[in-house]
Design an enzyme around this catalytic site. Structure first.
Site, PDB file in Angstrom:
ATOM      1  N   ASP A 130       3.349  -2.857  -4.789  1.00  0.00           N
ATOM      2  CA  ASP A 130       2.598  -1.619  -4.619  1.00  0.00           C
ATOM      3  C   ASP A 130       1.685  -1.369  -5.815  1.00  0.00           C
ATOM      4  O   ASP A 130       2.149  -1.043  -6.904  1.00  0.00           O
ATOM      5  CB  ASP A 130       3.592  -0.463  -4.454  1.00  0.00           C
ATOM      6  CG  ASP A 130       2.932   0.814  -4.004  1.00  0.00           C
ATOM      7  OD1 ASP A 130       1.896   0.727  -3.320  1.00  0.00           O
ATOM      8  OD2 ASP A 130       3.457   1.897  -4.318  1.00  0.00           O
ATOM      9  N   GLY A 183      -8.784   3.885  -2.037  1.00  0.00           N
ATOM     10  CA  GLY A 183      -9.464   5.168  -2.061  1.00  0.00           C
ATOM     11  C   GLY A 183      -9.771   5.759  -0.706  1.00  0.00           C
ATOM     12  O   GLY A 183     -10.485   6.766  -0.624  1.00  0.00           O
ATOM     13  N   CYS A 194      -6.004  10.558  -1.310  1.00  0.00           N
ATOM     14  CA  CYS A 194      -6.436   9.708  -2.423  1.00  0.00           C
ATOM     15  C   CYS A 194      -7.842  10.096  -2.873  1.00  0.00           C
ATOM     16  O   CYS A 194      -8.721  10.344  -2.041  1.00  0.00           O
ATOM     17  CB  CYS A 194      -6.421   8.242  -1.990  1.00  0.00           C
ATOM     18  SG  CYS A 194      -6.799   7.081  -3.317  1.00  0.00           S
ATOM     19  N   ASP A 225      -4.696  -0.356   5.408  1.00  0.00           N
ATOM     20  CA  ASP A 225      -3.927   0.712   4.776  1.00  0.00           C
ATOM     21  C   ASP A 225      -4.847   1.848   4.327  1.00  0.00           C
ATOM     22  O   ASP A 225      -5.586   1.706   3.357  1.00  0.00           O
ATOM     23  CB  ASP A 225      -3.165   0.138   3.567  1.00  0.00           C
ATOM     24  CG  ASP A 225      -2.417   1.195   2.794  1.00  0.00           C
ATOM     25  OD1 ASP A 225      -2.129   2.252   3.367  1.00  0.00           O
ATOM     26  OD2 ASP A 225      -2.119   0.954   1.605  1.00  0.00           O
ATOM     27  N   MET A 283       0.391   9.218  -4.082  1.00  0.00           N
ATOM     28  CA  MET A 283       1.215   8.686  -5.177  1.00  0.00           C
ATOM     29  C   MET A 283       0.463   8.698  -6.503  1.00  0.00           C
ATOM     30  O   MET A 283       1.060   8.510  -7.563  1.00  0.00           O
ATOM     31  CB  MET A 283       1.690   7.272  -4.844  1.00  0.00           C
ATOM     32  CG  MET A 283       2.661   7.222  -3.664  1.00  0.00           C
ATOM     33  SD  MET A 283       4.076   8.307  -3.868  1.00  0.00           S
ATOM     34  CE  MET A 283       4.924   7.496  -5.214  1.00  0.00           C
ATOM     35  N   ARG A 321       1.723   2.370 -10.138  1.00  0.00           N
ATOM     36  CA  ARG A 321       0.759   1.982  -9.113  1.00  0.00           C
ATOM     37  C   ARG A 321      -0.675   2.096  -9.629  1.00  0.00           C
ATOM     38  O   ARG A 321      -1.559   1.340  -9.235  1.00  0.00           O
ATOM     39  CB  ARG A 321       0.943   2.853  -7.869  1.00  0.00           C
ATOM     40  CG  ARG A 321       0.147   2.375  -6.675  1.00  0.00           C
ATOM     41  CD  ARG A 321       0.455   3.176  -5.429  1.00  0.00           C
ATOM     42  NE  ARG A 321       0.078   2.418  -4.251  1.00  0.00           N
ATOM     43  CZ  ARG A 321      -1.161   2.398  -3.756  1.00  0.00           C
ATOM     44  NH1 ARG A 321      -2.113   3.085  -4.343  1.00  0.00           N
ATOM     45  NH2 ARG A 321      -1.434   1.674  -2.686  1.00  0.00           N
TER      46      ARG A 321
END
Length: 550
Positions: A295, A347, A352, A385, A436, A464
Site C-alpha cells: 500500500d 489522486g 484524496c 483504484d 488514508m 503510505r
C-alpha cells in the site's frame, strides 16, 4: 413536398436524383459501402496529445447488438496471475472501509476485501483469521477443546471466534480421540460456568470416516440434524470438521471467492514497505493470508521493489499486488520485480487531494488504459483504484483494460464498513469516511503517536504517503461522511446487476469479450462535452427521488 392525407408521393429524405435503396440491403450497404464508423476507437479516445487526460465522466461507450439476456453475462476475471474472482469488485484497504466484516461479505459475494493496516499487526492478523475461519470445506485446523476446558472458557471462545461448535478430544488437540462436541445450545443455559465441558457436551455424534469426499460429507451433513460433522480415522481420532453453516453459505452465496482445495474464503490484506512490515507480513502469513497488497500512494520506489523481491523469495505461495502506479514506467519497475497484480490510481479517490496539493497524479481513465495495456503484455492483471462513483464508472474502468475495480467511498456507507452511524445536520443517516492521507488517519492513536522528539511514529497513513519522519504532516486526503447505503449484501448485487445490463447494452456477453471488443475496435467510444454530461444526468425536473434499486 406537399402531403396529401398523410401520404407523400416521394420521400423527402432522399436527395433529388438519388435512387432509393432496398431496405433489405441495409446491412450489406453498411458493411461494404458505408465507410464511416460511429464513435471512436479506444486509441483515438485516449490520445493525450489530442484530448488531454480523461476521467470516467469524459466519455461514453456506444451501444451494440443485444442477443442474450443480461443474466447470462459472465463477470469472471483475474485479480492476480494465479487467482480469479467471479465478480470484479474489491474494497479498498482504508480504515473506514475494510475490516473483517467487509472482507468476509465481499468474498461471499464473489469479490475481495483488502483489510487495512492502520492498526497493530496482531489486530490485523486477527481479522485475517476471522475471514479464513468464516467459511470452510473441510476445516483442517478446527478449534479443539480438552476435557478440562470449562464452560466459561467455551463461551469466551465463542465470543472470540464468532461460532460456538467445538470438538472435544482426549488431549485437546487434533488427531486425538474424539469424545464429544460442545455447542452453543449445550452451554447457553448451563448453571455452573466453572464445570468442565464434559458435563455439558453432546456425545451422540454423527461422524464420517477419513477419506470421505467433500460431496459425500455434505450429503451426510445435510441428512443429519447436527451442526457439525467430525471426520475421524479408524481409531476415532479427529482429522477434520465440516460445518452445517458452511453448507448453508454455499447455497446462499454461490459466487463466493474460495480457495479450491480448502474451500476457505480468499483473504487479502495491505501492508507498507517499511522494515517492520516484514514482521507484520510474517504474522499475517501465519494467520492464513492469501494476497498481500503493498500500500503506497506512489509505488515506484526502491522500498516497494525490495519488498516485492522479499515477499516472492520468502513467501512464494502469497500473491503480491503492487502500486499505486499511473504510468507505464512505474508499472515496468514493479512488473520486473515480480508483482502478480497492479493497483492503478493516484489522486482520483473521492477523499484524496494528492493531485491538488502535490500537483502529481494522472486522470484515472487515461492512467487505467495506458498501464493496463502495458501490463497485459506480461499477463499482469490491473485494479482500477479510485474515481468509482457509480455503475457506469465500474464499466468504463473495466472497458479500459482493468481486470477489477477497487472502491472506497462507494462502500464506506454500508453496514459492513467499520465505524458507527450518526445523523448529519441535515437529518440524514451517515457514516464517517476519511482518506488514508488525511490528518485524522495519520494521527490515529491506534497506529501511531507523537514521539518525545516531535516526529511522528509510523502508521499506515504516514507510511503510505512517506511522511513518517515529518515534523509537520501535510495532508493528502480529507475526512468527511457518506450517506448510508445499507448492507453490501444488497448494494453489491445491485452493482453487479447494473454491470451485467451495461455489458448487455454494449453487446458483449463477458468481461473478456468486452476487453476483446475494445482491443479490436468493435466496442466504440464517444467523447462528452460539458453540455453532453449535463444532458446525460437528471435535468429539467423541479424535484426527483433518485432510488437506485429495490
Amino acid at each position: 413536398m406537399p402531403m396529401t392525407n398523410g401520404h407523400s408521393t416521394s420521400n423527402p429524405l432522399i436527395p433529388p436524383g438519388v435512387k432509393p435503396m432496398d431496405p433489405r440491403n441495409a446491412l450489406e450497404y453498411l458493411e461494404n459501402v458505408y465507410k464511416h464508423e460511429d464513435g471512436l476507437d479506444v486509441q483515438t479516445l485516449i490520445d493525450s496529445k489530442t484530448n488531454g487526460g480523461l476521467t470516467y465522466n469524459d466519455f461514453l461507450m456506444l451501444p451494440g447488438y443485444i442477443g442474450f439476456p443480461a443474466s447470462e453475462v459472465a463477470l469472471d476475471t483475474p485479480v492476480t496471475k494465479r487467482i480469479s474472482l467471479k465478480t470484479p469488485l474489491l474494497s479498498s484497504p482504508m480504515d473506514t472501509v475494510t475490516e473483517h466484516s467487509m472482507a468476509i461479505h465481499m468474498a461471499l459475494l464473489g469479490g475481495l476485501g483488502v483489510i487495512h493496516h492502520n492498526c497493530s499487526a496482531e489486530d490485523q492478523a486477527e481479522m485475517v483469521r476471522k475471514v479464513k475461519r468464516y467459511e470452510n470445506g473441510f476445516i483442517l485446523d478446527p478449534v479443539v477443546l480438552s476435557p478440562t476446558t470449562t464452560v466459561s472458557e467455551a463461551k469466551q471462545l465463542k465470543e472470540k471466534w464468532g461460532f460456538g461448535g467445538f470438538p472435544v478430544t482426549e488431549n485437546g488437540t487434533l488427531r486425538s480421540r474424539l469424545i464429544g462436541m460442545i455447542t452453543t445450545r449445550d452451554i447457553q443455559f448451563h448453571p455452573n460456568p466453572s464445570d468442565p465441558v464434559t458435563r455439558a457436551m453432546s456425545t451422540d455424534l454423527v461422524t464420517a470416516p477419513s477419506g470421505t469426499t467433500l460431496a459425500e460429507a455434505n450429503a451426510v451433513l445435510s441428512k443429519s440434524k447436527k451442526g457439525k460433522l467430525p471426520i475421524v480415522d479408524s481409531a476415532h481420532n479427529l482429522i477434520s470438521l465440516l460445518s452445517r453453516s458452511d453448507l448453508m453459505k454455499n447455497l446462499h452465496y454461490p459466487l463466493a471467492s474460495k480457495l479450491p482445495h480448502s474451500k476457505q474464503l480468499i483473504c487479502a490484506a495491505a501492508i507498507g514497505t517499511r522494515p517492520e512490515d516484514r514482521e507484520r507480513l510474517k504474522t499475517l502469513a501465519e494467520a492464513g493470508l492469501d494476497v498481500v497488497v503493498l500500500d503506497s500512494s506512489q509505488g515506484n520506489s526502491v522500498f516497494q521493489i525490495e519488498m516485492i523481491e522479499f515477499v516472492k523469495e520468502q513467501y512464494p505461495r502469497l500473491d503480491v499486488i503492487g502500486g499505486n502506479v499511473v504510468t507505464v514506467a512505474q508499472a515496468a519497475n514493479l512488473i520486473a520485480a515480480g508483482v502478480d497484480g497492479l493497483r492503478i490510481g493516484m489522486g482520483s479517490g473521492s477523499a484524496c487531494i494528492t493531485q491538488e496539493v502535490m500537483a502529481v497524479g494522472r486522470p484515472q481513465a487515461t492512467a487505467v488504459y495506458n498501464v493496463s495495456k502495458f501490463a497485459a503484455r506480461f499477463g499482469v492483471p490491473c485494479i482500477a483504484d479510485g474515481g468509482i462513483q457509480n455503475v457506469g464508472h465500474i464499466v468504463k474502468g473495466l472497458a479500459l483494460g482493468a481486470s477489477t475495480v477497487m472502491m472506497g467511498g462507494l462502500l464506506a456507507g454500508t453496514t459492513e464498513s467499520p465505524g458507527n452511524y450518526f445523523v448529519s445536520r441535515e437529518g440524514q443517516l451517515v457514516k464517517a469516511y476519511r482518506g488514508m492521507g488525511s490528518i485524522d488517519a495519520m494521527e490515529d492513536k491506534k497506529a501511531g503517536s507523537v514521539t518525545a522528539k516531535g516526529t511522528h511514529k509510523s502508521d499506515a497513513g504516514k507510511a503510505r504517503y512517506f511522511s513518517e519522519g515529518d515534523r509537520l504532516l501535510v495532508a493528502q486526503g480529507v475526512s468527511g461522511s457518506v450517506l448510508d447505503r445499507g448492507s453490501v449484501t444488497k448494494f453489491v448485487p445491485y452493482l453487479l446487476a447494473g454491470l451485467q445490463h451495461s455489458l448487455q447494452d454494449i453487446g458483449t456477453s463477458s468481461l473478456s469479450a468486452l476487453r476483446d471488443g475494445v482491443r479490436d475496435g468493435t466496442v466504440r467510444f464517444e467523447l462528452r462535452t460539458v453540455s453532453a454530461q449535463a444532458e446525460g444526468n437528471v435535468h429539467g425536473l423541479h424535484s426527483f427521488d433518485k432510488k437506485l434499486y429495490s
